[in-house]
Design a protein around this motif. Structure first.
Motif, mmCIF file in Angstrom:
data_model
loop_
_atom_site.group_PDB
_atom_site.id
_atom_site.type_symbol
_atom_site.label_atom_id
_atom_site.label_comp_id
_atom_site.label_asym_id
_atom_site.label_seq_id
_atom_site.Cartn_x
_atom_site.Cartn_y
_atom_site.Cartn_z
ATOM 1 N N LEU A 102 0.814 -1.217 0.000
ATOM 2 C CA LEU A 102 0.000 0.000 0.000
ATOM 3 C C LEU A 102 0.846 1.264 0.000
ATOM 4 C CD1 LEU A 102 -2.820 -1.126 2.411
ATOM 5 C CD2 LEU A 102 -3.013 -0.690 -0.034
ATOM 6 N N ASP A 103 2.154 1.100 0.178
ATOM 7 C CA ASP A 103 2.965 2.304 0.201
ATOM 8 C C ASP A 103 3.340 2.772 -1.205
ATOM 9 O OD1 ASP A 103 4.592 0.178 -0.292
ATOM 10 O OD2 ASP A 103 6.259 0.891 0.932
ATOM 11 N N GLU A 104 2.825 2.116 -2.184
ATOM 12 C CA GLU A 104 3.134 2.542 -3.551
ATOM 13 C C GLU A 104 2.360 3.790 -3.919
ATOM 14 O OE1 GLU A 104 2.473 -0.888 -6.025
ATOM 15 O OE2 GLU A 104 4.620 -0.956 -6.424
ATOM 16 N N GLU A 105 3.030 4.675 -4.641
ATOM 17 C CA GLU A 105 2.347 5.852 -5.155
ATOM 18 C C GLU A 105 1.584 5.438 -6.412
ATOM 19 O OE1 GLU A 105 2.279 8.744 -3.722
ATOM 20 O OE2 GLU A 105 3.803 8.373 -2.187
ATOM 21 N N VAL A 106 0.440 6.048 -6.592
ATOM 22 C CA VAL A 106 -0.411 5.698 -7.720
ATOM 23 C C VAL A 106 -0.534 6.908 -8.640
ATOM 24 C CG1 VAL A 106 -2.725 4.927 -8.360
ATOM 25 C CG2 VAL A 106 -1.688 4.116 -6.240
ATOM 26 N N VAL A 107 -0.583 6.683 -9.929
ATOM 27 C CA VAL A 107 -0.835 7.776 -10.859
ATOM 28 C C VAL A 107 -2.236 8.311 -10.570
ATOM 29 C CG1 VAL A 107 -1.104 8.435 -13.272
ATOM 30 C CG2 VAL A 107 0.636 6.740 -12.630
ATOM 31 N N PRO A 108 -2.361 9.589 -10.207
ATOM 32 C CA PRO A 108 -3.687 10.120 -9.856
ATOM 33 C C PRO A 108 -4.654 10.026 -11.039
ATOM 34 C CG PRO A 108 -1.943 11.683 -9.297
ATOM 35 C CD PRO A 108 -1.318 10.614 -10.140
ATOM 36 N N GLU A 109 -5.934 9.949 -10.718
ATOM 37 C CA GLU A 109 -6.935 9.773 -11.774
ATOM 38 C C GLU A 109 -6.950 10.934 -12.754
ATOM 39 O OE1 GLU A 109 -10.752 8.632 -10.449
ATOM 40 O OE2 GLU A 109 -10.027 6.624 -9.911
ATOM 41 N N ASP A 110 -6.660 12.136 -12.245
ATOM 42 C CA ASP A 110 -6.672 13.282 -13.166
ATOM 43 C C ASP A 110 -5.356 13.412 -13.937
ATOM 44 O OD1 ASP A 110 -4.869 14.223 -11.302
ATOM 45 O OD2 ASP A 110 -6.139 15.839 -10.571
ATOM 46 N N GLY A 111 -4.415 12.533 -13.652
ATOM 47 C CA GLY A 111 -3.179 12.541 -14.406
ATOM 48 C C GLY A 111 -2.151 13.563 -13.960
ATOM 49 N N TYR A 112 -2.488 14.371 -12.968
ATOM 50 C CA TYR A 112 -1.522 15.366 -12.492
ATOM 51 C C TYR A 112 -0.744 14.827 -11.302
ATOM 52 C CZ TYR A 112 -3.548 18.939 -15.438
ATOM 53 O OH TYR A 112 -3.971 19.664 -16.516
ATOM 54 N N ILE A 113 0.561 14.769 -11.453
ATOM 55 C CA ILE A 113 1.399 14.314 -10.344
ATOM 56 C C ILE A 113 1.911 15.539 -9.607
ATOM 57 C CG2 ILE A 113 3.616 13.255 -9.776
ATOM 58 C CD1 ILE A 113 3.096 11.222 -11.961
ATOM 59 N N ASP A 114 1.695 15.571 -8.296
ATOM 60 C CA ASP A 114 2.158 16.675 -7.467
ATOM 61 C C ASP A 114 3.622 16.439 -7.108
ATOM 62 O OD1 ASP A 114 2.690 18.575 -5.587
ATOM 63 O OD2 ASP A 114 1.241 17.836 -4.110
ATOM 64 N N LEU A 115 4.510 17.220 -7.701
ATOM 65 C CA LEU A 115 5.937 17.012 -7.440
ATOM 66 C C LEU A 115 6.341 17.506 -6.060
ATOM 67 C CD1 LEU A 115 7.523 18.072 -10.841
ATOM 68 C CD2 LEU A 115 7.068 15.774 -10.018
#
Ligand SMILES: [Zn+2]
Ligand SMILES: [Zn+2]
Length: 134
Positions: free
Chosen positions: A73-86
């Protein structure tokens, strides 16, 4: 990227941030690779003065595609809106790479334990008994 000043939620104020990043697509998701340098306002652990410390980090973070999320569960997921918060990984990795004892300069003289004056600025009658915190 270049930012003279940037605030990253919830608590990190950075100055003179410069960095590069690439995002590449892999079979599992999007791989972010970043190289970051910045300055943070910090308290010198010897003389307790505020100063700007240079900090840097480089890191990789994999954002898995939503439909491939596995048990971890500690994996980061590509957000549904496609925007990754750097901001989030930059904050996390910078704080992780922060040296334990930040000092304002290599030869910082610290403070006098008797009277508390900053020995970089003045000397006092206790100077030869001073203890340098390290
Ligand atoms: Zn200092
Ligand atoms: Zn003193």
């Amino acid at each position: 990227m270049e930012y003279p000043e940037i605030f990253i939620d919830p608590d990190l104020q950075l100055f003179n941030l410069s960095g590069r990043y690439t995002i590449s697509r892999t079979r599992e998701g999007l791989l972010l690779q970043a190289w970051i340098e910045a300055e943070i306002e910090s308290q010198c652990s010897r003389c307790l003065d505020l100063f700007r410390a240079k900090v840097s980090t480089d890191f990789e973070e994999l954002y898995v595609f939503g439909n491939r999320v596995q048990e971890e569960l500690d994996e980061e997921v590509v957000p549904e809106d496609g925007y990754i918060d750097l901001g989030k990984p930059i904050r996390d990795y910078l704080l992780l790479d922060l040296p334990m004892n930040l000092i304002c300069k290599q030869d910082c003289k610290g403070i006098c334990v008797e009277c508390g004056i900053n020995l970089n600025l003045q000397i006092c009658e206790h100077t030869d008994r001073r203890i340098i915190f390290d």
